[in-house]
Design a protein around this motif. Structure first.
Motif, PDB file in Angstrom:
ATOM      1  N   ILE A   1     -84.310  39.806 -18.743  1.00  0.00           N
ATOM      2  CA  ILE A   1     -83.844  41.191 -18.922  1.00  0.00           C
ATOM      3  C   ILE A   1     -84.542  41.871 -19.853  1.00  0.00           C
ATOM      4  O   ILE A   1     -84.638  41.149 -21.166  1.00  0.00           O
ATOM      5  CB  ILE A   1     -82.343  40.967 -19.153  1.00  0.00           C
ATOM      6  N   ALA A   2     -85.193  42.907 -19.808  1.00  0.00           N
ATOM      7  CA  ALA A   2     -85.924  43.639 -20.847  1.00  0.00           C
ATOM      8  C   ALA A   2     -85.010  44.616 -21.487  1.00  0.00           C
ATOM      9  O   ALA A   2     -84.333  45.570 -20.776  1.00  0.00           O
ATOM     10  CB  ALA A   2     -87.258  44.309 -20.149  1.00  0.00           C
ATOM     11  N   GLY A   3     -85.411  44.820 -22.557  1.00  0.00           N
ATOM     12  CA  GLY A   3     -84.398  45.653 -23.391  1.00  0.00           C
ATOM     13  C   GLY A   3     -83.089  45.778 -23.581  1.00  0.00           C
ATOM     14  O   GLY A   3     -82.317  46.525 -23.662  1.00  0.00           O
ATOM     15  N   PHE A   4     -82.545  44.228 -23.929  1.00  0.00           N
ATOM     16  CA  PHE A   4     -81.144  44.081 -24.168  1.00  0.00           C
ATOM     17  C   PHE A   4     -80.662  44.975 -25.758  1.00  0.00           C
ATOM     18  O   PHE A   4     -81.823  44.645 -26.440  1.00  0.00           O
ATOM     19  CB  PHE A   4     -80.990  42.649 -24.181  1.00  0.00           C
ATOM     20  N   PRO A   5     -79.624  45.202 -25.723  1.00  0.00           N
ATOM     21  CA  PRO A   5     -79.284  45.864 -26.818  1.00  0.00           C
ATOM     22  C   PRO A   5     -79.515  45.064 -28.034  1.00  0.00           C
ATOM     23  O   PRO A   5     -79.181  43.860 -28.084  1.00  0.00           O
ATOM     24  CB  PRO A   5     -77.651  46.224 -26.789  1.00  0.00           C
ATOM     25  N   GLY A   6     -80.436  45.595 -29.084  1.00  0.00           N
ATOM     26  CA  GLY A   6     -80.848  44.763 -30.348  1.00  0.00           C
ATOM     27  C   GLY A   6     -82.185  44.168 -30.233  1.00  0.00           C
ATOM     28  O   GLY A   6     -82.280  43.662 -31.174  1.00  0.00           O
ATOM     29  N   GLU A   7     -82.558  44.121 -28.915  1.00  0.00           N
ATOM     30  CA  GLU A   7     -83.868  43.391 -28.720  1.00  0.00           C
ATOM     31  C   GLU A   7     -84.987  44.138 -29.476  1.00  0.00           C
ATOM     32  O   GLU A   7     -85.172  45.405 -29.495  1.00  0.00           O
ATOM     33  CB  GLU A   7     -84.294  43.327 -27.198  1.00  0.00           C
ATOM     34  N   THR A   8     -85.666  43.451 -30.432  1.00  0.00           N
ATOM     35  CA  THR A   8     -86.945  44.075 -31.188  1.00  0.00           C
ATOM     36  C   THR A   8     -88.166  43.705 -30.472  1.00  0.00           C
ATOM     37  O   THR A   8     -88.265  42.852 -29.546  1.00  0.00           O
ATOM     38  CB  THR A   8     -86.759  43.538 -32.591  1.00  0.00           C
ATOM     39  N   ASP A   9     -89.288  44.219 -30.840  1.00  0.00           N
ATOM     40  CA  ASP A   9     -90.613  44.005 -30.454  1.00  0.00           C
ATOM     41  C   ASP A   9     -90.761  42.331 -30.763  1.00  0.00           C
ATOM     42  O   ASP A   9     -91.649  41.860 -29.886  1.00  0.00           O
ATOM     43  CB  ASP A   9     -91.571  44.637 -31.157  1.00  0.00           C
ATOM     44  N   GLU A  10     -90.347  41.824 -31.865  1.00  0.00           N
ATOM     45  CA  GLU A  10     -90.530  40.325 -32.092  1.00  0.00           C
ATOM     46  C   GLU A  10     -89.877  39.538 -31.191  1.00  0.00           C
ATOM     47  O   GLU A  10     -90.269  38.484 -30.645  1.00  0.00           O
ATOM     48  CB  GLU A  10     -90.043  40.197 -33.424  1.00  0.00           C
ATOM     49  N   ASP A  11     -88.621  39.905 -30.867  1.00  0.00           N
ATOM     50  CA  ASP A  11     -87.883  39.257 -29.785  1.00  0.00           C
ATOM     51  C   ASP A  11     -88.761  39.303 -28.225  1.00  0.00           C
ATOM     52  O   ASP A  11     -88.783  38.321 -27.855  1.00  0.00           O
ATOM     53  CB  ASP A  11     -86.397  39.951 -29.514  1.00  0.00           C
ATOM     54  N   HIS A  12     -89.253  40.499 -28.079  1.00  0.00           N
ATOM     55  CA  HIS A  12     -90.085  40.663 -26.994  1.00  0.00           C
ATOM     56  C   HIS A  12     -91.103  39.659 -26.911  1.00  0.00           C
ATOM     57  O   HIS A  12     -91.684  39.078 -25.644  1.00  0.00           O
ATOM     58  CB  HIS A  12     -90.532  42.155 -26.769  1.00  0.00           C
ATOM     59  N   ARG A  13     -91.953  39.642 -27.858  1.00  0.00           N
ATOM     60  CA  ARG A  13     -93.071  38.728 -28.139  1.00  0.00           C
ATOM     61  C   ARG A  13     -92.597  37.251 -28.126  1.00  0.00           C
ATOM     62  O   ARG A  13     -93.572  36.446 -27.355  1.00  0.00           O
ATOM     63  CB  ARG A  13     -93.604  38.827 -29.276  1.00  0.00           C
ATOM     64  N   ALA A  14     -91.655  36.942 -28.483  1.00  0.00           N
ATOM     65  CA  ALA A  14     -90.959  35.632 -28.308  1.00  0.00           C
ATOM     66  C   ALA A  14     -90.748  35.310 -26.713  1.00  0.00           C
ATOM     67  O   ALA A  14     -91.208  34.018 -26.401  1.00  0.00           O
ATOM     68  CB  ALA A  14     -89.711  35.294 -29.020  1.00  0.00           C
ATOM     69  N   THR A  15     -90.287  36.258 -26.063  1.00  0.00           N
ATOM     70  CA  THR A  15     -90.187  36.135 -24.581  1.00  0.00           C
ATOM     71  C   THR A  15     -91.576  35.915 -23.974  1.00  0.00           C
ATOM     72  O   THR A  15     -91.530  34.936 -23.156  1.00  0.00           O
ATOM     73  CB  THR A  15     -89.380  37.239 -24.022  1.00  0.00           C
TER      74      THR A  15
END
Length: 412
Positions: free
Chosen positions: A282-296
């Motif tokens: 899931i992309a863009g879950f509430p509260g997801e930051t660019d750092e979270d996205h990079r971890a994924t």
């Protein structure tokens, strides 16, 4: 009575529609291909995303325009979550929550005893076997648990008997449900014990798991997945959703973190001659930051995925995620989705290239005009002999040409 059937959503929904088809056949009714031919329509809807529900509503309205006299019944997850919107659609006479076939039978004036009917031949080239319904987890983004209720496992002997009958007409049986990794938890069994029984007692077909949590794959199931000719194909769709521990906690996916997911996948893939590995993200879950996205993204790159299903976050009414702060801008959701899909495409291409020259177990799943087959590790191939019948299973050597993968039949 002539009945039109329409289905949206997952394989569990598709299985339920096959059960409706069997019930109608047992009652002496006819399933027809278009709303214009029908007196009644059964619409099996999905609630996973807002778009899925919109597709259902559009489908019901379109059928009503094509046949204003059509008497419509809506079932499935979307029906279980109806706030009156579905019931108010043109032509809708009944809304049946989930897969309550007894209630559906009554809505269609069919003997409720016939709700237990199951066909030995389904409409797809590959058969579906739903082993359980419901889910005991409470992911904050998921409406399916609200719609389907708690985990409920079907009896082993019933499943083996159904699989035997399906094996007379299908070369592959897909084991499906809402949360199949919890199969047997309510009855003292397990998924691995069920699959062991199925591959032993129904050896004429190959079995495939639809979607299983990576951390729910025990050692007996892992051995079946990676052992050639075990009867279970080496394909695992293991939902990830996010590679960020912080986001996973917000999602309510408490039974794993990024490290334990990675460890489980690496254990499953160890020593596997061939393994297809898919995941939902899931992309863009509430509260997801660019750092979270990079971890994924980093976790995706590190693990041996061969396919990804990437979904932009879709808020579902009544779920806890709708109350979480930190709405992600639409542009950021789109960018993150595109980056994840691109990473998935690279993984898929690398796996396809690695299979060039290899041997595969192929089932023809579509056509004509063009026949397509599916390998054990979930690759789409084109048979080189042109026109093997749909449902044919054969051993093949694979050859990559451009963006296509060809399968040349070999002797078993």
């Amino acid at each position: 009575m002539k009945v039109y059937l329409a289905t949206w959503g997952c394989r569990a929904n598709q299985y339920d529609t096959e059960a409706v088809r069997a019930m109608l056949d047992a009652a002496g009714h006819e399933v027809v291909a278009s709303p214009e031919e029908a007196e009644a329509g059964v619409f099996n809807g999905c609630a996973v995303t807002a778009q899925a529900e919109a597709d259902l509503r559009q489908g019901v309205r379109r059928a009503a325009r094509r046949n204003p006299a059509l008497r419509a019944t809506v079932m499935g997850c979307a029906a279980a979550r109806d706030d009156g919107t579905i019931a108010a659609l043109p032509g809708v006479e009944a809304v049946v929550p989930g897969a309550d076939l007894v209630r559906l039978a009554r809505a269609l004036d069919i003997d409720p005893a016939l709700a237990a009917a199951r066909a030995s031949r389904q409409t797809g080239a590959r058969a579906l076997l739903r082993i359980q319904d419901g889910c005991d987890e409470h992911c904050t983004f998921c409406a399916t648990t609200l719609a389907r209720g708690a985990n409920r496992s079907r009896p082993v002997d019933v499943l083996v008997d159904e699989a035997r009958r399906l094996a007379d007409h299908h070369a592959e049986i897909v084991i499906t449900g809402v949360h199949i990794g919890t199969y047997g938890a309510d009855a003292g069994g397990s998924l691995s014990a069920l699959v062991t029984r199925l591959v032993r007692d129904v050896p004429a077909v190959r079995f495939r798991l639809s979607s299983v949590e990576a951390t729910e794959v025990d050692e007996p199931l892992r051995e079946l997945l990676v052992s050639p000719d075990s009867g279970l194909v080496p394909w695992l769709h293991a939902p990830l959703q996010s590679g960020s521990d912080r986001v996973l906690r917000r999602m309510g996916r408490h039974w794993y973190d990024a490290a334990s997911y990675a460890s489980a996948v690496e254990r499953i893939a160890r020593d596997a001659p061939v393994l297809g590995l898919g995941a939902d993200i899931i992309a863009g879950f509430p509260g997801e930051t660019d750092e979270d996205h990079r971890a994924t993204l980093a976790l995706v790159e590190a693990l041996p995925f061969t396919a990804l299903h990437v979904f932009p976050f879709s808020p579902r009414p009544g779920t806890a995620a709708t109350r979480l702060p930190g709405h992600v801008r639409e542009a950021d959701v789109g960018r993150r989705s595109a980056e994840l899909r691109a990473a998935g495409a690279r993984k898929s291409e690398a796996h396809r290239a690695a299979r060039d020259g290899g041997i595969a177990d192929v089932v023809v799943v579509s056509g004509p005009p063009e026949r397509n087959g599916l390998t054990e590790d979930n690759l789409t191939v084109v048979p080189t002999d042109g026109a093997p019948p749909r449902g044919t299973r054969f051993r093949a050597r694979l050859r990559v040409e451009g963006r296509r993968l060809f399968a040349s039949p070999l002797a078993w």
